[in-house]
Design a protein around this motif. Structure first.
Motif, mmCIF file in Angstrom:
data_model
loop_
_atom_site.group_PDB
_atom_site.id
_atom_site.type_symbol
_atom_site.label_atom_id
_atom_site.label_comp_id
_atom_site.label_asym_id
_atom_site.label_seq_id
_atom_site.Cartn_x
_atom_site.Cartn_y
_atom_site.Cartn_z
ATOM 1 N N LYS A 337 6.994 5.927 -23.299
ATOM 2 C CA LYS A 337 8.399 5.951 -23.743
ATOM 3 C C LYS A 337 9.318 6.459 -22.635
ATOM 4 O O LYS A 337 10.381 5.870 -22.373
ATOM 5 N N GLU A 338 8.910 7.540 -21.959
ATOM 6 C CA GLU A 338 9.732 8.112 -20.893
ATOM 7 C C GLU A 338 9.899 7.127 -19.732
ATOM 8 O O GLU A 338 11.010 6.911 -19.229
ATOM 9 N N LEU A 339 8.788 6.513 -19.305
ATOM 10 C CA LEU A 339 8.829 5.609 -18.158
ATOM 11 C C LEU A 339 9.567 4.311 -18.490
ATOM 12 O O LEU A 339 10.220 3.722 -17.631
ATOM 13 N N THR A 340 9.479 3.880 -19.750
ATOM 14 C CA THR A 340 10.238 2.698 -20.176
ATOM 15 C C THR A 340 11.732 3.002 -20.160
ATOM 16 O O THR A 340 12.542 2.189 -19.689
ATOM 17 N N LEU A 345 8.593 1.045 -16.575
ATOM 18 C CA LEU A 345 7.592 0.285 -17.319
ATOM 19 C C LEU A 345 8.304 -0.616 -18.314
ATOM 20 O O LEU A 345 9.424 -0.329 -18.758
ATOM 21 N N GLU A 346 7.601 -1.701 -18.677
ATOM 22 C CA GLU A 346 8.082 -2.535 -19.762
ATOM 23 C C GLU A 346 6.904 -2.899 -20.654
ATOM 24 O O GLU A 346 5.784 -3.095 -20.176
ATOM 25 N N ALA A 347 7.139 -2.931 -21.945
ATOM 26 C CA ALA A 347 6.128 -3.328 -22.914
ATOM 27 C C ALA A 347 6.535 -4.674 -23.487
ATOM 28 O O ALA A 347 7.660 -4.843 -23.972
ATOM 29 N N SER A 348 5.628 -5.635 -23.388
ATOM 30 C CA SER A 348 5.908 -6.982 -23.887
ATOM 31 C C SER A 348 4.656 -7.498 -24.581
ATOM 32 O O SER A 348 3.595 -7.612 -23.950
ATOM 33 N N GLY A 349 4.788 -7.769 -25.886
ATOM 34 C CA GLY A 349 3.618 -8.196 -26.637
ATOM 35 C C GLY A 349 2.580 -7.096 -26.641
ATOM 36 O O GLY A 349 2.863 -5.956 -26.997
ATOM 37 N N ARG A 351 1.054 -6.049 -23.889
ATOM 38 C CA ARG A 351 0.865 -5.612 -22.513
ATOM 39 C C ARG A 351 1.906 -4.589 -22.098
ATOM 40 O O ARG A 351 3.051 -4.616 -22.552
ATOM 41 N N ILE A 352 1.472 -3.695 -21.199
ATOM 42 C CA ILE A 352 2.362 -2.719 -20.577
ATOM 43 C C ILE A 352 2.245 -2.926 -19.077
ATOM 44 O O ILE A 352 1.135 -2.953 -18.530
ATOM 45 N N ARG A 353 3.373 -3.103 -18.407
ATOM 46 C CA ARG A 353 3.326 -3.393 -16.970
ATOM 47 C C ARG A 353 4.473 -2.692 -16.245
ATOM 48 O O ARG A 353 5.452 -2.240 -16.872
ATOM 49 N N LEU A 354 4.328 -2.616 -14.931
ATOM 50 C CA LEU A 354 5.396 -2.096 -14.096
ATOM 51 C C LEU A 354 6.564 -3.068 -14.066
ATOM 52 O O LEU A 354 6.368 -4.288 -14.036
ATOM 53 N N THR A 355 7.778 -2.538 -14.033
ATOM 54 C CA THR A 355 8.957 -3.353 -13.758
ATOM 55 C C THR A 355 9.077 -3.520 -12.245
ATOM 56 O O THR A 355 8.386 -2.829 -11.476
ATOM 57 N N SER A 362 5.829 3.256 -7.853
ATOM 58 C CA SER A 362 4.564 3.273 -8.595
ATOM 59 C C SER A 362 3.878 4.631 -8.558
ATOM 60 O O SER A 362 3.277 5.048 -9.571
ATOM 61 N N ASN A 363 3.936 5.332 -7.438
ATOM 62 C CA ASN A 363 3.288 6.646 -7.392
ATOM 63 C C ASN A 363 3.900 7.604 -8.394
ATOM 64 O O ASN A 363 3.211 8.451 -8.973
ATOM 65 N N GLN A 364 5.217 7.490 -8.614
ATOM 66 C CA GLN A 364 5.892 8.304 -9.603
ATOM 67 C C GLN A 364 5.387 7.969 -11.018
ATOM 68 O O GLN A 364 5.207 8.856 -11.851
ATOM 69 N N VAL A 365 5.129 6.686 -11.253
ATOM 70 C CA VAL A 365 4.582 6.264 -12.538
ATOM 71 C C VAL A 365 3.167 6.806 -12.723
ATOM 72 O O VAL A 365 2.844 7.403 -13.753
#
Length: 370
Positions: A337-340, A345-349, A351-355, A362-365
């Motif tokens: 939730k925080e990263l989105t 991050l994005e959640a689609s269907g 799947r969860i992936r990097l924007t 990415s290292n922060q994620v």
């Protein structure tokens, strides 16, 4: 049978690159044959351990595997085939640097079943290659690529590097376009990192962060324009030619490493071989396992998230549930939730992936899941 990826480490190079802190040695030709003997013995001794496994990928890395004669690498592959099942369609890769990729050796490797080659080209600028003590020229790199094609390799990857001392974005763009013109099946683009113990660290070199990001952005723009899918943070491939070996790592599958310092992860146990070349040879490849660690489930869940998010396809939530019998949002809902909310991050269907912004940060994620 359980699927396995196998890594075989060859720690020898023609010369030591200025940025390198890998477990590798320039020259040492007097130890090449003895090392290959010890490595073959280590592989054969694992027959009982690997009885229930089938290798779907085999990767000879280094160092520079082709610093050894092709006959030695073929012998090691044969030793592995006599030790565990190697699937008929296994991806069998050898790394090579251009100065050691001669036509005869490449032809021998291809005839023995090696079906993928990873060429360490790094740049097509001779001045930059000299600055980091690479042993080849741009012409040698092109000749090596042509020799690999002539030898019958139909799956060739090349490695490129950015943030080399003195490199500009215009220079890196020329390298990217020259690489794409060769039409290899796979291109890896890595930002130079200055590791402690490397000669660049001793020189006090530090990459410029803004230029580094600009060069990475060029790779993400130019390579897809030339038909390459950006499938992992640092990796691009013609569709159907993703690195199966590295993808196995990112998917958290078991792997077994052989050779000096090689790492393994088998049934939740992580360990590596000793790192003293002379001791490894003297023990005939039977040096004690070091840093044996039995991973807790919480460790494995964190690694699943961090490694899986390196892939631009992202994480399949159902895969997480099957592997750990847990709901991904119950375990990591707050972080997701925080990263989105931060646009990383994005959640689609399912799947969860990097924007795109998350790829840059990415290292922060990843730090959120440690």
């Amino acid at each position: 049978m359980k699927k396995l990826s196998v890594y075989i480490h060859i720690p020898f190079c023609v010369s030591k690159c200025a940025y390198c802190d890998f477990l590798s040695f320039a020259g040492r030709g007097e130890l090449h044959a003895a090392y290959a003997d010890a490595l073959a013995s280590e592989i054969v001794a694992s027959k009982t351990e690997l009885a229930d496994y089938a290798a779907e990928t085999v990767y000879f890395g280094g160092g520079t595997p082709t610093a050894l004669p092709a006959s030695a690498l073929v012998r090691l592959l044969d030793a592995l085939r006599g030790t565990c099942k190697v699937l008929p369609d296994a991806e069998i890769t050898s790394e090579a640097n251009p100065e050691t990729a001669n036509p005869q050796n490449l032809s021998e490797l291809r005839a023995a079943g090696f079906n993928r080659l990873s060429l360490g080209i790094q740049s097509f600028d001779d001045n930059l290659l000299k600055r980091v003590n690479r042993a080849h020229s741009a012409e040698t790199a092109r000749d090596a690529y042509a020799a690999a094609c002539e030898a019958g390799f139909e799956n060739i990857g090349i490695d490129l590097m950015f943030s080399i001392p003195g490199q500009t974005t215009d220079n890196f763009e020329r390298t990217l376009r020259q690489a794409a013109d060769l039409s290899p099946e796979h291109i890896s683009c890595y930002g130079l990192t200055v590791e402690p113990g490397s000669s660049l660290a001793g020189d006090g070199y530090e990459p410029d962060e803004e230029a580094d990001r600009a060069m990475y952005a060029l790779a993400r723009e130019i390579l897809p324009e030339n038909g390459y899918e950006h499938y992992e943070i640092s990796n691009f491939a013609i569709p159907g030619h993703r690195s199966r070996h590295n993808t196995a790592y990112w998917n958290g599958q078991d792997y077994r490493g052989f050779g000096l310092g090689a790492h393994s992860l088998i049934n939740g146990a992580r360990f590596h071989a000793g790192t003293c070349l002379e001791s490894y040879i003297a023990s005939n490849g039977a040096s004690p396992r070091q840093n044996v660690e039995f991973l807790r489930e919480s460790d494995m869940r964190a690694e699943f998230m961090i490694l899986g998010l390196r892939l631009l396809d992202g994480i399949n939530c159902e895969d997480f549930s099957r592997k750990f019998d847990k709901n991904i949002y119950r375990e990591y809902g707050a972080q997701i939730k925080e990263l989105t909310a931060q646009g990383l991050l994005e959640a689609s269907g399912n799947r969860i992936r990097l924007t795109p912004r998350g790829i840059d940060l990415s290292n922060q994620v990843f730090a959120k899941f440690i």
